[in-house]
Design a protein around this motif. Structure first.
Motif, short mmCIF file in Angstrom:
data_model
loop_
_atom_site.label_atom_id
_atom_site.label_comp_id
_atom_site.label_asym_id
_atom_site.label_seq_id
_atom_site.Cartn_x
_atom_site.Cartn_y
_atom_site.Cartn_z
N ASP A 1 0.36 11.73 11.93
CA ASP A 1 0.51 10.73 10.88
C ASP A 1 0.11 11.26 9.51
O ASP A 1 0.25 10.54 8.51
N ARG A 2 -0.32 12.52 9.45
CA ARG A 2 -0.76 13.09 8.17
C ARG A 2 0.10 14.26 7.72
O ARG A 2 0.05 14.63 6.54
N LEU A 3 0.84 14.86 8.64
CA LEU A 3 1.52 16.11 8.33
C LEU A 3 2.98 16.09 8.79
O LEU A 3 3.30 15.51 9.82
N ARG A 4 3.84 16.73 7.99
CA ARG A 4 5.15 17.19 8.43
C ARG A 4 5.29 18.63 7.95
O ARG A 4 4.51 19.10 7.13
N ALA A 5 6.28 19.31 8.45
CA ALA A 5 6.39 20.73 8.13
C ALA A 5 7.80 21.11 7.74
O ALA A 5 8.78 20.41 8.04
N ARG B 1 0.83 -1.20 0.00
CA ARG B 1 0.00 0.00 0.00
C ARG B 1 0.86 1.25 0.00
O ARG B 1 1.78 1.41 0.79
N THR B 2 0.58 2.16 -0.93
CA THR B 2 1.38 3.35 -1.13
C THR B 2 0.95 4.45 -0.17
O THR B 2 -0.23 4.73 -0.01
N THR B 3 1.93 5.08 0.48
CA THR B 3 1.68 6.28 1.26
C THR B 3 1.97 7.47 0.36
O THR B 3 3.12 7.79 0.07
N VAL B 4 0.92 8.14 -0.10
CA VAL B 4 1.06 9.23 -1.05
C VAL B 4 1.44 10.51 -0.29
O VAL B 4 0.76 10.90 0.66
N VAL B 5 2.51 11.15 -0.73
CA VAL B 5 3.04 12.34 -0.06
C VAL B 5 3.02 13.52 -1.03
O VAL B 5 3.60 13.46 -2.11
N ASP B 6 2.35 14.58 -0.62
CA ASP B 6 2.33 15.84 -1.35
C ASP B 6 3.33 16.78 -0.68
O ASP B 6 3.12 17.21 0.46
N ASN C 1 10.13 8.45 -3.49
CA ASN C 1 11.18 9.46 -3.38
C ASN C 1 11.05 10.25 -2.08
O ASN C 1 12.06 10.62 -1.47
N ALA C 2 9.83 10.50 -1.66
CA ALA C 2 9.63 11.19 -0.38
C ALA C 2 10.14 10.34 0.77
O ALA C 2 10.77 10.85 1.71
N ALA C 3 9.88 9.05 0.71
CA ALA C 3 10.38 8.16 1.76
C ALA C 3 11.90 8.13 1.76
O ALA C 3 12.54 8.15 2.82
N ALA C 4 12.51 8.11 0.57
CA ALA C 4 13.97 8.08 0.48
C ALA C 4 14.60 9.34 1.05
O ALA C 4 15.71 9.31 1.58
N LEU C 5 13.89 10.47 0.95
CA LEU C 5 14.37 11.72 1.50
C LEU C 5 14.01 11.90 2.97
O LEU C 5 14.32 12.94 3.57
N GLY C 6 13.36 10.90 3.56
CA GLY C 6 12.99 11.00 4.96
C GLY C 6 11.87 11.96 5.25
O GLY C 6 11.79 12.54 6.33
N LEU C 7 10.96 12.14 4.30
CA LEU C 7 9.91 13.14 4.43
C LEU C 7 8.60 12.61 5.02
O LEU C 7 7.70 13.40 5.29
N ARG C 8 8.49 11.31 5.17
CA ARG C 8 7.25 10.82 5.77
C ARG C 8 7.24 11.16 7.26
O ARG C 8 8.30 11.32 7.88
N PRO C 9 6.04 11.29 7.86
CA PRO C 9 5.98 11.57 9.30
C PRO C 9 6.75 10.52 10.11
O PRO C 9 6.78 9.34 9.75
N VAL C 10 7.35 10.95 11.20
CA VAL C 10 8.16 10.08 12.02
C VAL C 10 7.33 8.91 12.51
O VAL C 10 7.80 7.77 12.59
N VAL C 11 6.05 9.14 12.84
CA VAL C 11 5.23 8.05 13.36
C VAL C 11 5.04 6.97 12.32
O VAL C 11 4.91 5.78 12.67
N LEU C 12 5.03 7.32 11.03
CA LEU C 12 4.92 6.31 9.98
C LEU C 12 6.22 5.54 9.85
O LEU C 12 6.21 4.31 9.67
N GLU C 13 7.36 6.24 9.92
CA GLU C 13 8.63 5.55 9.83
C GLU C 13 8.80 4.56 10.99
O GLU C 13 9.32 3.46 10.82
N GLU C 14 8.36 4.95 12.18
CA GLU C 14 8.50 4.07 13.33
C GLU C 14 7.61 2.84 13.24
O GLU C 14 7.95 1.78 13.76
N VAL D 1 -4.48 11.88 -0.93
CA VAL D 1 -3.17 12.21 -0.37
C VAL D 1 -3.12 11.80 1.09
O VAL D 1 -3.97 12.20 1.89
N ASP D 2 -2.15 11.00 1.45
CA ASP D 2 -1.98 10.56 2.84
C ASP D 2 -1.27 11.58 3.70
O ASP D 2 -1.62 11.78 4.86
N VAL D 3 -0.23 12.19 3.14
CA VAL D 3 0.66 13.06 3.91
C VAL D 3 0.91 14.34 3.14
O VAL D 3 1.15 14.31 1.94
N GLN D 4 0.85 15.46 3.84
CA GLN D 4 1.30 16.73 3.29
C GLN D 4 2.57 17.19 4.01
O GLN D 4 2.66 17.08 5.24
#
Length: 356
Positions: free
Chosen positions: A131-135, A20-25, A341-354, A90-93
């Motif tokens: 789980d939906r936002l980073r800034a 399942r893809t976590t879509v990041v805007d 690519n967002a995951a590779a750059l570490g842009l997903r929310p920390v709670v998702l990475e954990e 979109v899962d994450v902004q």
């Protein structure tokens, strides 16, 4: 994902056999009321708005004011933001302040107060839906000696990096005074999101909304050229710069820059031809046509493009995944742009990475 908004829309990335893809805007904005409160009564803000009026023209300024007013709920209310994200699949902004909040006219004392307030406000927003936002934070580009402090403050608040414009008064991205900032960003792995605000062509673009439709791509190209030709990317190979609006006019018209590098000694500040540096930059997908997105991917590589919508402004799109699908890219390319690519750059929310 649990999400703070209840029911979720089904992700519309095409079937491709991946989990399942976590879509990041990566290109979404907010207006920070606490920042606006700090500057509302400052006469220097009125002077800055007069410059904006000169550059944009009266007609476009009126239309823009109405457009922003209509979108205030999306820019300030979490429930409206999450509902729009769900509708778009979109899962994450990755949320950055509206570029109108750069306030590069501020003196050092006010600038320090502004970035501190912005970082706290953004952390509070993210904390409501972790789980939906980073800034991305803000740095006062007009004060190079404050940039490392501001970047460190953004990172201390848990933000993924910072947002900058294409220039500040008296400061280009090739300015030697920015070297400590680039070094610190590379050292920490912070993302630097390049998002122009305003165009220095001034009243030449004050009709037909040219200040945005032409001015923004010009500013992207000029700013990125300063980075490339000055050798910034050579000196800081770990630097992560993400350019809004697909990098503007730069990625698909570098043949002329390469020729200048070959024949003009003053254009040899970078170690390789300028087109080589597309592989050291990242770009969002907001280029508006399938042909343009295919050209961007062909120039930079699918691993250098990330989904971007410019939420919620009228020059953005409400359906970034539909635009991605329309480009006719391979399933692997679509997955990379929407998520990988967002995951590779570490842009997903920390709670998702954990929880991965």
């Amino acid at each position: 994902m649990s999400g703070a908004s209840g029911a979720r829309a089904r992700i519309s990335v095409p079937e491709h056999g991946y989990p399942r893809t976590t879509v990041v805007d990566v290109h979404a904005h907010a207006i920070l009321g606490a920042v606006e409160a700090l500057v509302a009564a400052d006469p220097r803000l009125a002077e800055h708005k007069a410059l904006d009026l000169l550059r944009n023209g009266a007609e476009s300024s009126v239309v823009s004011e109405r457009m922003v007013a209509e979108r205030i709920p999306l820019l300030t209310r979490l429930d409206a933001r999450l509902a729009a994200m769900d509708a778009a699949g979109v899962d994450v902004q990755i949320v950055s302040a509206s570029p109108s909040q750069y306030h590069y006219w501020a003196d050092p004392e006010l600038a320090r107060t502004l970035f501190g307030r912005a970082h706290r406000s953004l952390a509070e927003l993210v904390g409501q839906a972790p789980d939906r936002l980073r800034a991305l934070g803000l740095v006062p580009l007009q004060h190079p000696d404050l940039l490392v402090e501001a970047l460190d403050d953004a990172l201390a608040h848990g933000h993924a990096g910072v947002e900058i414009s294409s220039h500040a008064p008296g400061v280009e991205l090739s300015d030697e005074r920015l070297e400590p900032f680039w070094a610190r960003a590379a050292e920490t792995g912070a993302l630097v999101f390049l998002h122009p605000f305003g165009c220095t062509l001034d009243e030449r673009l004050d009709r037909f909304y040219l200040a945005n439709s032409v001015g923004q791509p010009v500013e992207n190209a000029v700013a990125l050229s300063h980075l490339i030709f000055a050798g910034v990317l050579d000196r800081h190979p770990g630097l992560r710069v993400l350019a809004a609006h697909g990098g503007g006019y730069l990625p698909t018209f570098l043949g002329r820059s390469d020729h200048a590098w070959e024949v003009r000694p003053e254009a040899r500040g970078c170690a390789e031809p300028p087109s080589c540096y597309l592989r050291r930059l990242w770009f969002d997908s907001l280029v508006h046509t399938p042909d343009a997105l295919r050209a961007l991917v062909a120039a930079a590589g699918a691993d250098r493009v990330l989904l971007g919508s410019d939420f919620p402004f009228d020059m953005g799109v409400t359906d970034p995944l539909d635009g991605l699908a329309a480009a006719g890219l391979t399933a692997d390319e679509q997955h990379a742009i929407a998520s990988g690519n967002a995951a590779a750059l570490g842009l997903r929310p920390v709670v998702l990475e954990e929880s991965s």
